[in-house]
Write a protein that holds these residues in place. Structure first.
Motif, PDB file in Angstrom:
ATOM      1  N   ASN A  62      57.195-139.089 -99.902  1.00 25.32           N
ATOM      2  CA  ASN A  62      55.800-139.478 -99.735  1.00 25.32           C
ATOM      3  C   ASN A  62      55.623-140.916-100.210  1.00 25.32           C
ATOM      4  N   THR A  63      54.442-141.486 -99.973  1.00 18.86           N
ATOM      5  CA  THR A  63      54.181-142.865-100.380  1.00 18.86           C
ATOM      6  C   THR A  63      53.009-142.916-101.355  1.00 18.86           C
ATOM      7  N   ARG A 104      45.715-145.365 -97.216  1.00 14.11           N
ATOM      8  CA  ARG A 104      46.022-144.705 -95.951  1.00 14.11           C
ATOM      9  C   ARG A 104      47.351-143.974 -96.064  1.00 14.11           C
ATOM     10  N   PRO A 105      47.453-142.808 -95.461  1.00 15.72           N
ATOM     11  CA  PRO A 105      48.712-142.047 -95.515  1.00 15.72           C
ATOM     12  C   PRO A 105      49.873-142.873 -94.963  1.00 15.72           C
ATOM     13  N   GLY A 106      51.019-142.740 -95.609  1.00  9.72           N
ATOM     14  CA  GLY A 106      52.223-143.389 -95.102  1.00  9.72           C
ATOM     15  C   GLY A 106      52.356-144.848 -95.451  1.00  9.72           C
ATOM     16  N   THR A 107      51.413-145.410 -96.219  1.00  7.69           N
ATOM     17  CA  THR A 107      51.475-146.828 -96.575  1.00  7.69           C
ATOM     18  C   THR A 107      51.935-146.989 -98.018  1.00  7.69           C
ATOM     19  N   ALA A 136      50.258-134.860-104.173  1.00 10.23           N
ATOM     20  CA  ALA A 136      50.923-135.691-103.163  1.00 10.23           C
ATOM     21  C   ALA A 136      52.177-136.369-103.698  1.00 10.23           C
ATOM     22  N   HIS A 175      45.163-141.708-100.632  1.00  7.67           N
ATOM     23  CA  HIS A 175      44.388-141.050 -99.577  1.00  7.67           C
ATOM     24  C   HIS A 175      43.931-139.658-100.011  1.00  7.67           C
ATOM     25  N   ALA A 176      44.803-138.921-100.699  1.00  2.15           N
ATOM     26  CA  ALA A 176      44.437-137.579-101.153  1.00  2.15           C
ATOM     27  C   ALA A 176      43.237-137.639-102.087  1.00  2.15           C
ATOM     28  N   SER A 212      39.886-139.293 -99.968  1.00  2.48           N
ATOM     29  CA  SER A 212      39.293-138.411 -98.964  1.00  2.48           C
ATOM     30  C   SER A 212      38.535-137.263 -99.624  1.00  2.48           C
ATOM     31  N   ASP A 233      49.809-142.120 -99.778  1.00  4.19           N
ATOM     32  CA  ASP A 233      49.491-140.695 -99.673  1.00  4.19           C
ATOM     33  C   ASP A 233      48.718-140.220-100.901  1.00  4.19           C
TER      34      ASP A 233
END
Length: 270
Positions: free
Chosen positions: A153-154, A197-200, A148, A160-161, A164, A157
């Protein structure tokens, strides 16, 4: 200019290094990885963690480098060695490895002012099936996080990868410890969380240097620090594993500074 302050800072206080600085990080990271390669055959049933640390300190000295951990906030060893349910910051000593023990060895060296920081899992004797699965999930989670890493990207991200993937495998991500920025200092912004969380979080930019080092537990994520003020263990005594690479963000993705020259990053390399 203080060499530690080279490059510019983002609005989040994250240092952006120059293209020429990647070479210094590769040199430091390679030495740290070479030391873990060399210590791998020494991880055997009956070996003490203190003897492993003594060997690591000798290798650092023979390379003309410095240990980043000796003297750091009073710590007196060239490595952290975390066995079984120890999550991180295990102190080397007289503890003797038993058949089936799993352990993380974490080494940070300073080479020409640059910090190389990496850790990986090792096994003494025969690896149990559940420990093998934990190690594999942790290893793969690290590389999900690395996958990621690219501009735009953040850091969320990355987290989260990792999270999850780990939770899909019915394990838990430790939240009490995280990765960190590094370069010409040991620890710097950002905190690299292994959940999120994605995008944070801050956006990734070319020239950022940091570690990704997920700690994964077979049981619950909670930890506690023992009376020595260093050793962190799982509260439920479940097994824990960790892998760590130092990375630098490039225009296309990232470079790994701490790749194993001998291909021994995973404990089943034999």
């Amino acid at each position: 200019m203080d060499e530690r302050n080279r490059g510019r800072l983002t609005k989040d206080g994250i240092r952006i290094y120059e293209a020429a600085d990647f070479a210094g990080m590769h040199k430091a990271g390679r030495l740290a990885a070479e030391i873990l390669d060399a210590v791998a055959p020494m991880v055997q049933v009956g070996q003490s963690t203190g003897a492993l640390d003594t060997a690591i300190e000798r290798m650092v000295d023979e390379a003309g480098a410095k240990s980043a951990t000796i003297g750091y906030k009073g710590y007196q060893h060239a490595s952290c060695i975390s066995v079984n349910h120890v999550v991180c910051h295990g102190i080397p000593g007289p503890k003797v490895l038993k058949d089936g023990d799993i352990l993380n060895i974490d080494v940070t060296v300073i080479v020409d002012g640059w910090y190389g920081d990496t850790s990986r899992m090792f096994v003494a004797g025969k690896l149990s099936r559940r420990a093998e699965r934990l190690i594999q999930v942790t290893h793969d989670a690290l590389f999900r996080g690395i996958g990621a890493v690219k501009p735009s990207n953040t850091f969320g991200d990355i987290g989260h990868a990792i999270q999850s993937f780990v939770e899909a495998n019915r394990m838990s991500v430790v939240r009490d410890f995280c990765g960190h920025g590094l370069g010409r200092v040991f620890h710097a912004p950002p905190n690299v969380l292994h959940y999120g969380r994605p995008g944070t979080g801050p956006m990734l930019e070319e020239g950022m240097f940091f570690t990704i080092e997920p700690m994964v537990n077979l049981g619950r994520p909670e930890t506690k620090v023992l009376a020595d003020d260093w050793t962190a263990v799982t509260r439920d005594k479940s097994l824990s594993a960790q892998f760590e690479h130092s990375v630098g963000v490039t225009a296309e993705g990232c470079e790994l500074f701490t790749l194993s020259p001998a291909g021994r990053f995973h404990p089943t390399w034999t």
